[in-house]
Design a protein around this motif. Sequence first.
Motif, PDB file in Angstrom:
ATOM      1  N   PHE A   1      94.986  13.817  20.439  1.00  0.00           N
ATOM      2  CA  PHE A   1      94.519  14.588  19.369  1.00  0.00           C
ATOM      3  C   PHE A   1      93.193  14.945  19.487  1.00  0.00           C
ATOM      4  O   PHE A   1      92.318  14.225  19.701  1.00  0.00           O
ATOM      5  N   TYR A   2      93.086  16.332  19.188  1.00  0.00           N
ATOM      6  CA  TYR A   2      91.584  16.529  18.773  1.00  0.00           C
ATOM      7  C   TYR A   2      91.408  17.643  17.849  1.00  0.00           C
ATOM      8  O   TYR A   2      92.142  18.574  17.772  1.00  0.00           O
ATOM      9  N   ALA A   3      90.219  17.816  17.305  1.00  0.00           N
ATOM     10  CA  ALA A   3      89.969  18.619  16.415  1.00  0.00           C
ATOM     11  C   ALA A   3      88.487  18.810  16.184  1.00  0.00           C
ATOM     12  O   ALA A   3      87.787  18.232  16.518  1.00  0.00           O
ATOM     13  N   LYS A   4      88.151  20.157  16.195  1.00  0.00           N
ATOM     14  CA  LYS A   4      86.646  20.548  16.197  1.00  0.00           C
ATOM     15  C   LYS A   4      86.534  21.454  14.782  1.00  0.00           C
ATOM     16  O   LYS A   4      87.527  22.148  14.387  1.00  0.00           O
ATOM     17  N   VAL A   5      85.606  21.326  13.999  1.00  0.00           N
ATOM     18  CA  VAL A   5      85.150  21.737  12.661  1.00  0.00           C
ATOM     19  C   VAL A   5      85.621  23.225  12.831  1.00  0.00           C
ATOM     20  O   VAL A   5      85.203  24.072  13.433  1.00  0.00           O
ATOM     21  N   GLY A   6      86.433  23.602  11.853  1.00  0.00           N
ATOM     22  CA  GLY A   6      86.790  24.800  11.634  1.00  0.00           C
ATOM     23  C   GLY A   6      87.864  25.337  12.519  1.00  0.00           C
ATOM     24  O   GLY A   6      88.123  26.664  12.466  1.00  0.00           O
ATOM     25  N   CYS A   7      88.507  24.449  13.563  1.00  0.00           N
ATOM     26  CA  CYS A   7      89.437  25.148  14.545  1.00  0.00           C
ATOM     27  C   CYS A   7      90.917  24.452  14.563  1.00  0.00           C
ATOM     28  O   CYS A   7      91.522  24.461  15.500  1.00  0.00           O
TER      29      CYS A   7
ATOM     30  N   VAL B   1      80.904  15.003  10.297  1.00  0.00           N
ATOM     31  CA  VAL B   1      81.965  14.735  11.477  1.00  0.00           C
ATOM     32  C   VAL B   1      82.114  16.326  12.020  1.00  0.00           C
ATOM     33  O   VAL B   1      82.611  17.031  11.091  1.00  0.00           O
ATOM     34  N   VAL B   2      81.785  16.496  13.246  1.00  0.00           N
ATOM     35  CA  VAL B   2      82.111  17.832  13.724  1.00  0.00           C
ATOM     36  C   VAL B   2      83.027  17.944  14.673  1.00  0.00           C
ATOM     37  O   VAL B   2      83.582  19.178  14.976  1.00  0.00           O
ATOM     38  N   LEU B   3      83.419  16.780  15.407  1.00  0.00           N
ATOM     39  CA  LEU B   3      84.578  16.839  16.233  1.00  0.00           C
ATOM     40  C   LEU B   3      85.085  15.615  16.453  1.00  0.00           C
ATOM     41  O   LEU B   3      84.560  14.447  16.164  1.00  0.00           O
ATOM     42  N   GLY B   4      86.350  15.200  16.649  1.00  0.00           N
ATOM     43  CA  GLY B   4      87.093  14.078  16.816  1.00  0.00           C
ATOM     44  C   GLY B   4      88.234  14.011  17.804  1.00  0.00           C
ATOM     45  O   GLY B   4      88.842  15.000  17.986  1.00  0.00           O
ATOM     46  N   VAL B   5      88.108  12.958  18.518  1.00  0.00           N
ATOM     47  CA  VAL B   5      89.210  12.940  19.504  1.00  0.00           C
ATOM     48  C   VAL B   5      89.989  11.525  19.375  1.00  0.00           C
ATOM     49  O   VAL B   5      89.250  10.366  19.255  1.00  0.00           O
ATOM     50  N   LEU B   6      91.039  11.524  19.579  1.00  0.00           N
ATOM     51  CA  LEU B   6      91.942  10.264  19.224  1.00  0.00           C
ATOM     52  C   LEU B   6      92.996  10.192  20.483  1.00  0.00           C
ATOM     53  O   LEU B   6      93.841  10.892  20.615  1.00  0.00           O
ATOM     54  N   ALA B   7      92.686   9.048  21.564  1.00  0.00           N
ATOM     55  CA  ALA B   7      93.658   8.927  22.379  1.00  0.00           C
ATOM     56  C   ALA B   7      94.754   7.778  21.969  1.00  0.00           C
ATOM     57  O   ALA B   7      93.985   6.670  21.649  1.00  0.00           O
ATOM     58  N   CYS B   8      95.934   8.012  22.045  1.00  0.00           N
ATOM     59  CA  CYS B   8      96.754   6.985  21.488  1.00  0.00           C
ATOM     60  C   CYS B   8      97.742   6.678  22.557  1.00  0.00           C
ATOM     61  O   CYS B   8      99.033   7.431  22.809  1.00  0.00           O
TER      62      CYS B   8
ATOM     63  N   ILE C   1      88.766  13.814  10.995  1.00  0.00           N
ATOM     64  CA  ILE C   1      88.577  15.146  11.142  1.00  0.00           C
ATOM     65  C   ILE C   1      90.188  15.797  11.769  1.00  0.00           C
ATOM     66  O   ILE C   1      90.457  16.831  11.489  1.00  0.00           O
ATOM     67  N   VAL C   2      90.543  14.673  12.380  1.00  0.00           N
ATOM     68  CA  VAL C   2      92.053  15.049  12.965  1.00  0.00           C
ATOM     69  C   VAL C   2      92.992  15.353  11.947  1.00  0.00           C
ATOM     70  O   VAL C   2      93.548  16.192  11.909  1.00  0.00           O
ATOM     71  N   VAL C   3      92.851  14.558  10.849  1.00  0.00           N
ATOM     72  CA  VAL C   3      93.919  14.826   9.690  1.00  0.00           C
ATOM     73  C   VAL C   3      93.335  15.983   8.807  1.00  0.00           C
ATOM     74  O   VAL C   3      94.222  16.740   8.440  1.00  0.00           O
ATOM     75  N   THR C   4      92.407  16.154   8.687  1.00  0.00           N
ATOM     76  CA  THR C   4      91.729  17.477   7.763  1.00  0.00           C
ATOM     77  C   THR C   4      91.889  18.637   8.617  1.00  0.00           C
ATOM     78  O   THR C   4      92.148  19.762   8.056  1.00  0.00           O
ATOM     79  N   GLY C   5      91.624  18.716   9.680  1.00  0.00           N
ATOM     80  CA  GLY C   5      91.768  19.801  10.639  1.00  0.00           C
ATOM     81  C   GLY C   5      93.184  20.228  10.730  1.00  0.00           C
ATOM     82  O   GLY C   5      93.674  21.610  10.839  1.00  0.00           O
TER      83      GLY C   5
END
Length: 351
Positions: free
Chosen positions: A234-240, A203-210, A335-339
């Motif tokens: 919410f959004y996350a990109k690997v390492g960011c 998983v390299v990026l993730g977006v959650l629209a809530c 990825i949102v939570v680990t980011g």
Amino acid sequence: MASSIVSFSGLKSINSVRLPFSARTKVVKPLLSLLLRTAPIASMSYEKELTAAKTAASVAARLCQKVQAALLQSDVQSKSDKSPVTVADYGSQALVSFVLERELQSESFSLVAEEDSGDLRKETGQEMLERITKLVNKTLSSDETYNVSPLSAEDVVKAIDSGKSEGGPLGRHWVLDPIDGTKGFLRGDQYAIALALLDEGKVVLGVLACPNLPLASIGSHDQHSSQNQVGCLFYAKVGCGTYMESLDGSSPIKVNVSAIDNPAEASFFESFEAAHSLHDLSGSIAKKLGVQAPPVRIDSQAKYGALSRGDGAIYLRFPHKGYREKIWDHAAGSIVVTGSSHEEDDWRGMK
Ligand code: AMP
Ligand code: MG
């Protein structure tokens, strides 16, 4: 650090699901029972992909908001597995697929998504297809960015069926749950549009629209906060790291998981639906851990979003025997939570 309970192979189903820790395990900071493996592919920027994913999820969220506001009983259909499927599920998938393809213009577009147009292609699905097509066009025309001629029913069906990819460990694959938490959606509660990108099985990026999640912490009792304002992206990109903004487009803020390391002070999240997770088991684990607060039951991957900003410290999920988790139910949330975790290492201690 808690161990992973889910590993991704890039295929539709997740094969290995195990308890995150034994009840005897000493819990260390942060208290995340679901720490999922994310990618160490830090050299790629995925900037264009993230922008496209945020736009796609936000546009789809607008369609879902419209439908939820005017939910009619006739919007509910039955799939062979009897789970409720609404026009919003299909409309959301059509929009995400359309927006991603248009924004990225990639020859090798691959999308692994929950819905397919099988039922809509039948005689009995024609009326619903017309309604979905109208909704999709209404949503696109209300967005200044998309000055496109109206999509036909066939365009909508094609967009939905772009999500038929089987995925796999090689190359890039988008993973979508167009409405995660359909039951919450139908109840008027929490749901999420969950979109992730896998590259070489990671998983390299993730977006959650809530759309229904308050911008303020759901654990917060601050009367002066914008408690009533809802709609988070919410959004996350690997390492960011992980960021949150309002679905209306406020400035992003960086979020972090809870730093609580004493279970007595922690609260835990679990599924609202008892059919999706063993409440008795999570209750007894929480008790053994010394958690005092009652469970916070929320639908969908909105749990991962709330967890990523520290609203709660633990997420326990134990599906009933025989249920196979799907990658679209966890890819974006993982990825949102680990980011947003204080720990950059993955579950094997690797960067
Ligand atoms: P949650 O809101 O956490 O209960 O998760 C909702 C998601 O769980 C749905 O979108 C489904 O994809 C998935 N789901 C459906 N049936 C089950 C089941 N029997 N056990 C676990 N998860 C399920
Ligand atoms: Mg789902």
